[in-house]
Write an enzyme that holds these catalytic residues in place. Structure first.
Site, PDB file in Angstrom:
ATOM      1  CD1 TRP A 104      -2.179  -2.110   1.938  1.00 38.40           C
ATOM      2  CD2 TRP A 104      -3.006  -1.211   0.068  1.00 38.40           C
ATOM      3  NE1 TRP A 104      -3.231  -2.897   1.521  1.00 38.40           N
ATOM      4  CE2 TRP A 104      -3.745  -2.371   0.384  1.00 38.40           C
ATOM      5  CE3 TRP A 104      -3.340  -0.489  -1.073  1.00 38.40           C
ATOM      6  CZ2 TRP A 104      -4.814  -2.817  -0.402  1.00 38.40           C
ATOM      7  CZ3 TRP A 104      -4.400  -0.926  -1.856  1.00 38.40           C
ATOM      8  CH2 TRP A 104      -5.120  -2.081  -1.523  1.00 38.40           C
ATOM      9  CG  ASP A 172      -2.884   4.292   4.090  1.00 36.93           C
ATOM     10  OD1 ASP A 172      -3.938   4.150   4.749  1.00 36.93           O
ATOM     11  OD2 ASP A 172      -2.600   3.582   3.100  1.00 36.93           O
ATOM     12  CE  LYS A 196      -8.181  -2.863   4.288  1.00 38.51           C
ATOM     13  NZ  LYS A 196      -7.527  -2.001   3.325  1.00 38.51           N
TER      14      LYS A 196
HETATM   15  C1  PLP Z   1      -6.974  -1.538   2.271  1.00 40.21           C
HETATM   16  C2  PLP Z   1      -5.926  -0.521   2.309  1.00 40.21           C
HETATM   17  C3  PLP Z   1      -5.855   0.520   1.372  1.00 40.21           C
HETATM   18  C4  PLP Z   1      -6.794   0.606   0.201  1.00 40.21           C
HETATM   19  O1  PLP Z   1      -8.032   0.966   0.647  1.00 40.21           O
HETATM   20  P1  PLP Z   1      -9.304   1.104  -0.309  1.00 40.21           P
HETATM   21  O2  PLP Z   1     -10.269   1.704   0.665  1.00 40.21           O
HETATM   22  O3  PLP Z   1      -9.660  -0.268  -0.755  1.00 40.21           O
HETATM   23  O4  PLP Z   1      -8.961   2.007  -1.418  1.00 40.21           O
HETATM   24  C5  PLP Z   1      -4.881   1.467   1.515  1.00 40.21           C
HETATM   25  N1  PLP Z   1      -3.993   1.419   2.523  1.00 40.21           N
HETATM   26  C6  PLP Z   1      -4.027   0.430   3.444  1.00 40.21           C
HETATM   27  C7  PLP Z   1      -3.016   0.417   4.552  1.00 40.21           C
HETATM   28  C8  PLP Z   1      -4.991  -0.561   3.366  1.00 40.21           C
HETATM   29  O5  PLP Z   1      -5.023  -1.539   4.276  1.00 40.21           O
END
Ligand code: PLP
Length: 360
Positions: A104, A172, A196
């Site tokens: 990511w 992030d 998540k």
């Molecule tokens: C799942 C995830 C993403 C992507 O997220 P989306 O909402 O599917 O675009 C980005 N960064 C991390 C750390 C993730 O776990």
């Protein structure tokens, strides 16, 4: 209690608290006796205005978000933030810095390249991302340092913010937001998709220093400009009403359970059960080095790789689902977010011990 529920270790969308699902179910049919369901009401209604402002107030209380920070409810997932952050915050003659700790983080870095200058301040790619880098070297004219607090796929996590003097930290936090207390003042911007650790897919939270809005260029498409969300309390256009509602329920659930210090302790306890088991045997192999391990995503392999398929099959038969590792990494992964109950982790640990006894 909801009948026939399995222990769900999916990485996202992921398990939500039962109490939240039950309340959402009732209000899906008839929102607090109004005669219409939550998905059917106007986003301009009094009811929804109360829902979104309570959600923001509960979030501010949970995290201690200072007044000089804006809370934005956006859409497009973490992935859209990979573009929005550089579009809004990266000015000509400045450089976006990145710490690469997994897939990511790499995706965020690749996307930023399209919008301006970038620099890798630290990476552990050569070690297959098995640890979080400890040193970090910023470029000149650094606009911000971007890092991924929890690496969902490899299963690593920053213990604290990266130790380097970036002018702004951008995080992030898509897979560990609200799993522990953080000091928001250390950050310029934090973003996280809800699916998540705190809600359904469809809403993405952005918490940013309001002063940073001054950097946003006027040329941006309206819906990709943070100012559109800030000026209109995230109600410029129709927001994901239901997803925001459920996030609000989760924020309240967290407050009722004692807040982030309590949930952090529980997350630590759950993770320790699994890592202690993994470290106690040669049958299983944890993927990440001890100091960098995630409390949210526990990644491991079975030394005899041929046993991984039978493991997944038998786990599923025992009511433990979602344990397959990410396709890029293989192996096994237990995602044990806030809403994953301690009993679920204990059931998984018991299953793992039993599986080893039978096949070891
Ligand atoms: C799942 C995830 C993403 C992507 O997220 P989306 O909402 O599917 O675009 C980005 N960064 C991390 C750390 C993730 O776990």
């Amino acid at each position: 209690m909801i009948e026939n529920r399995l222990y769900n270790f999916n990485p996202g969308p992921a398990v939500l608290p039962e109490d939240v699902l039950l309340e959402a179910r009732a209000n899906l049919l008839n929102y607090r006796g109004s005669g219409i369901g939550i998905m059917e009401m106007s986003h301009r209604s009094k009811d929804f205005e109360a829902i979104i402002s309570e959600a923001e107030a509960d979030l501010r209380a949970l995290l201690g978000i200072p007044e000089e920070y804006s809370v934005l409810f956006t859409t497009g997932g973490g992935s859209t933030q990979f573009s929005m952050v550089p579009m809004n915050l990266l000015r000509p003659n400045t450089t976006a810095n990145f710490i690469l700790t997994g897939v990511w983080a790499e995706a965020a870095y690749e996307e930023a390249k399209k919008f301006g200058r970038t620099h890798v301040a630290a990476t552990s790619k050569e070690e297959k991302y098995r640890r979080i880098p400890t040193e970090c070297l910023l470029s000149e004219n650094c606009a911000y340092l971007h890092f991924t607090s929890n690496n969902t796929i490899v299963g690593s996590q920053f213990r604290t913010e990266p130790a380097c003097d970036a002018p702004e930290l951008v995080c992030d936090a898509s897979s560990d937001f609200l799993s522990r207390r953080i000091d928001v003042r250390k950050y310029g911007l934090i973003y996280s998709g809800a699916q998540k650790n705190f809600g359904p897919a469809g809403v993405t939270l952005v918490i940013m220093k309001t002063a940073l809005l001054e950097r946003c260029p006027d040329s941006l498409p309206l819906m990709l400009d943070y100012r559109t969300y800030a000026k209109n309390k995230s109600l410029y256009n129709t927001p994901p009403v239901f997803a925001i509602y459920v996030c609000g329920l989760v924020f309240r659930w967290l407050r009722q359970r004692g807040g982030l210090d309590v949930i952090e302790k529980q997350n630590r306890q759950k993770a320790d059960i699994l890592y202690t088991l993994l470290d106690s045997t040669k049958f299983y192999e944890p993927f990440v080095s001890p100091e960098s391990r995630s409390t949210m995503n526990v990644t491991f392999r079975i030394s005899n790789r041929e046993l991984e398929q039978p493991f997944l099959k038998e786990a599923e038969a025992a009511g433990l689902i979602g344990l397959k590792g990410h396709r890029l990494l293989g192996g096994l992964r237990a995602s044990i977010y806030n809403a994953c109950p301690l009993e679920g982790v204990e059931a998984l640990a018991a299953f793992m011990r039993e599986f080893e006894k039978k096949r070891g």
